[in-house]
Design a protein around this motif. Structure first.
Motif, PDB file in Angstrom:
ATOM      1  N   VAL A 198       0.840  -1.202   0.000  1.00 38.02           N
ATOM      2  CA  VAL A 198       0.000   0.000   0.000  1.00 38.02           C
ATOM      3  C   VAL A 198       0.874   1.250   0.000  1.00 38.02           C
ATOM      4  O   VAL A 198       0.604   2.220  -0.718  1.00 38.02           O
ATOM      5  N   SER A 201       2.296   1.902  -3.390  1.00 35.55           N
ATOM      6  CA  SER A 201       1.350   2.404  -4.389  1.00 35.55           C
ATOM      7  C   SER A 201       1.312   3.922  -4.411  1.00 35.55           C
ATOM      8  O   SER A 201       0.952   4.528  -5.420  1.00 35.55           O
ATOM      9  N   ARG A 426     -11.051   4.224  -5.969  1.00 41.03           N
ATOM     10  CA  ARG A 426     -10.804   2.794  -5.769  1.00 41.03           C
ATOM     11  C   ARG A 426     -12.089   2.070  -5.379  1.00 41.03           C
ATOM     12  O   ARG A 426     -12.337   0.941  -5.804  1.00 41.03           O
ATOM     13  N   HIS A 431      -9.895  -0.544  -8.801  1.00 37.11           N
ATOM     14  CA  HIS A 431      -8.477  -0.547  -9.150  1.00 37.11           C
ATOM     15  C   HIS A 431      -7.653   0.022  -7.998  1.00 37.11           C
ATOM     16  O   HIS A 431      -8.059   0.989  -7.342  1.00 37.11           O
ATOM     17  N   ARG A 432      -6.484  -0.560  -7.781  1.00 31.32           N
ATOM     18  CA  ARG A 432      -5.626  -0.108  -6.677  1.00 31.32           C
ATOM     19  C   ARG A 432      -5.238   1.355  -6.819  1.00 31.32           C
ATOM     20  O   ARG A 432      -5.044   2.053  -5.835  1.00 31.32           O
ATOM     21  N   THR A 433      -5.082   1.821  -8.058  1.00 32.52           N
ATOM     22  CA  THR A 433      -4.639   3.196  -8.301  1.00 32.52           C
ATOM     23  C   THR A 433      -5.788   4.136  -8.614  1.00 32.52           C
ATOM     24  O   THR A 433      -5.557   5.253  -9.066  1.00 32.52           O
ATOM     25  N   ASP A 601      -5.317  -5.287 -12.142  1.00 32.10           N
ATOM     26  CA  ASP A 601      -5.933  -4.819 -10.901  1.00 32.10           C
ATOM     27  C   ASP A 601      -7.064  -5.759 -10.538  1.00 32.10           C
ATOM     28  O   ASP A 601      -7.989  -5.982 -11.315  1.00 32.10           O
ATOM     29  N   ASP A 606      -7.530  -5.885  -3.672  1.00 29.69           N
ATOM     30  CA  ASP A 606      -7.606  -4.592  -2.991  1.00 29.69           C
ATOM     31  C   ASP A 606      -8.291  -4.742  -1.639  1.00 29.69           C
ATOM     32  O   ASP A 606      -7.911  -4.120  -0.658  1.00 29.69           O
TER      33      ASP A 606
END
Length: 609
Positions: A198, A201, A426, A431-433, A601, A606
């Motif tokens: 995390v 990211s 998110r 998606h993580r980003t 992703d 997540d």
């Protein structure tokens, strides 16, 4: 709880926490060669040494990028078009060399040593620039280049050699830092640990923030010193900032996680796969991909092998994973290593496929740097002809300081983007980003097109003011146009936002999609795209001048030093059209691109994080 001897026995959670803190991190060591341990080496705290160093290096180098065009024309008496090309060549060289330095660092000396060596080289170049700017005998005598009756002598001979030698030492040093330092910072995180994953990211956003803070100092303090106290003092401040960056990075060495240098050239291996595929082009692909060559996963093997699943993309490269019929089977079967230049594992072939698939995205990123080059050259020259007063007559804003407007905005918006927008997006996208890498790049490309359109409109307005006041031949230093230079902030502002999206998007895209052996080199793909963009700018300026020399009184849209007589507005419109066509091309390749299977992703992942 105590044992029979009365010694306290730690509870199970405490024991696990202690083991977690002291856990040895595979594949990474400290500066003495001992295994790196979690809690002692790496992590967020260690990253601050690197981010501060990166910001200080930008303090030293960004003022060159934005103000060097003025140094070339006013002090060294170089024509505007030649000065623009000299600057873009300098910037292009700085970026393209980063690829070679990244390969050298990964193969031979490691990234943190590469940073130290590159910082020393850049420091030497800045010292030489300071010396030349201070010594009158090493530069042309003072002369007003805007006076058409003056005969100014352009820098030449040994003095020119000293100037460009110093500049290219700075370029090489800066290239080494850009190639090695961001990935060295990423090395301080372990993406297999949920908490550190995390943190990692957000790393690229904070990396851009450190550049913006350093850039803000450079665009205000250093540009002011260069323009008001002398170029020698300005270069001296840059030298001091670079020395401080070197010291800060050196202080953090005992706490760094340092990947073990394997001595393998990953780019060479990729090239060998292409050669093997060409050599085996006449072989027939098996109907079942499982028949392709791959080393079996061996439990308990001394060295863990990376495995990437086969994909039905670029099938012609699969021929590189077919042993030639004339090659006798190796004793031990699939557990034997592949033969160089003849055949390779499926995993190695998939690495080559990934790099080939990334090339169209790389190509689409090039033209944005071509647009950026104009903001660092011609837009600065626009500012020299305009009224630079702000807040009445009390403060003057040097044209080279104009990028402080988008940078100031970015300093505010980057933390908001990372801490507010990404978590919110998110939850919606999974998606993580927040949004995908390719979506982020696309937003930046659209905004760069709008920036060039804005630049064209502002330049049209600036020329109308010059024409209406009979000042087409005015000398800017003596008689600036009655139009505020803050008009230029519009194009800088839009492009600054575009840079935030595309810059970080490309860093994340290249780093996440590149094969493991190419993680370091992948960051250099961004700098390489910027390098090609700067060189393309040089070519484009020459082509435009050659194509329009018979259609304009000035000998070309961009010919000569009188920007009031040039047709820079038409050149900006040309860039706007080309940027739009580049965006359409990007849409095609972005829709075509398929993410690496292990890097897609996954909303479920997540939720676990």
């Amino acid at each position: 709880m105590e044992n029979e001897e009365g010694t306290a026995i730690p509870s199970e959670p405490q024991t696990k926490a202690t083991e977690k803190v002291n856990e040895v991190i595979d594949g990474k060591i400290d500066w003495r060669g001992r295994p790196a341990r979690r809690g002692k080496h790496g992590g967020v705290n260690t990253c601050w040494f690197i981010l501060v160093s990166f910001g200080l290096e930008n303090v030293a180098s960004l003022s060159l990028a934005v103000n060097l065009i003025t140094y070339f024309t006013v002090t060294m008496h170089i024509d505007l078009a030649d000065a623009s090309n000299a600057l873009t060549n300098y910037m292009g060289t700085s970026y393209i060399i980063s690829v070679a330095i990244a390969v050298f660092a990964d193969t031979f000396i490691g990234r943190y040593k590469s940073v130290l060596l590159s910082a020393a080289v850049e420091l030497l170049g800045l010292l030489l620039l300071t010396m030349q700017a201070h010594k009158p005998g090493l530069k042309p005598p003072p002369c007003n280049i805007f006076d058409p009756t003056a005969h100014c002598h352009r820098i030449e001979g040994g003095d020119a050699a000293l100037l460009f030698s110093a500049l290219y030492l700075v370029a090489i040093g800066s290239a080494g830092i850009k190639a090695s330092l961001p990935v060295h910072c990423a090395d301080q995180f372990d993406d297999t640990d949920p908490k550190e994953a995390v943190q990692m990211s957000s790393f690229f956003n904070w990396l851009l923030l450190s550049l913006c803070v350093g850039g803000a100092i450079s665009l205000t303090l250093l540009v002011w010193v260069q323009n008001n106290k002398g170029w020698d003092k300005g270069f001296a401040v840059s030298t001091g900032s670079m020395f401080l960056a070197f010291v800060v990075f050196l202080v953090g060495v005992p706490w760094y996680r340092i990947p073990v240098v394997r001595g393998k050239n990953a780019l060479l291996e990729i090239g060998q796969v292409y050669v093997a595929a060409f050599r085996n082009r006449k072989l027939i692909l098996p109907g079942n991909p499982e028949e392709l060559y791959e080393i079996s996963r061996m439990k308990g093997s001394a060295e863990a092998e990376e495995f990437v699943p086969h994909r039905d993309q670029f099938r012609f490269l699969d021929k590189a994973a077919i042993p030639a019929p004339t090659d006798p089977p190796a004793e031990g079967g699939d557990n034997q290593p592949p033969q160089a230049w003849k055949f390779y594992r499926v995993t190695q072939v998939e690495h080559a496929k990934t790099v080939l698939g990334m090339l169209p995205i790389f190509g689409c990123a090039i033209f944005m740097s071509t647009c950026l080059a104009q903001l660092q050259t011609f837009s600065i020259q626009q500012g020299t002809t305009m009224d630079t007063r702000i807040l009445g007559d009390h403060v003057k804003l040097p044209p080279a300081t104009l990028p402080i407007i988008p940078i100031s905005f970015m300093i505010i918006i980057i933390p908001l983007y990372d801490r507010v927008f990404v978590p919110f997006a998110r939850r919606i996208t999974g998606h993580r980003t927040g949004i995908t890498y390719l979506q982020r790049i696309g937003v930046g490309l659209v905004l760069s097109c709008l920036s060039m359109a804005t630049a064209a409109l502002v330049e049209t307005k600036r020329k109308k003011v010059a024409e209406s006041h009979g000042m087409l031949d005015a000398i800017p230093v003596l008689q600036p146009l009655p139009i505020s230079c803050l008009w230029l902030s519009l194009q800088y502002f839009i492009f600054g936002i575009a840079d935030m999206f595309t810059y970080v998007g490309l860093l994340e895209f290249f780093y996440s999609q590149a094969p493991t052996p190419l993680k370091s080199v992948s960051i250099s793909f961004l700098w390489c795209s910027m390098s090609v963009g700067y060189f393309l700018s040089t070519i484009l300026v020459q082509v435009v001048n050659a194509a329009t020399k018979n259609n304009t009184r000035s000998g070309g849209w961009l010919h000569g030093n009188n920007i009031n007589r040039n047709h820079l507005n038409l050149f900006y419109w040309l860039l706007c059209v080309l940027s739009f066509l580049n965006f359409l091309n990007y849409l095609f390749w972005a829709n075509w691109y398929k993410y690496r299977p292990q890097d897609k992703d996954d909303p479920s992942e997540d939720e676990k994080v």
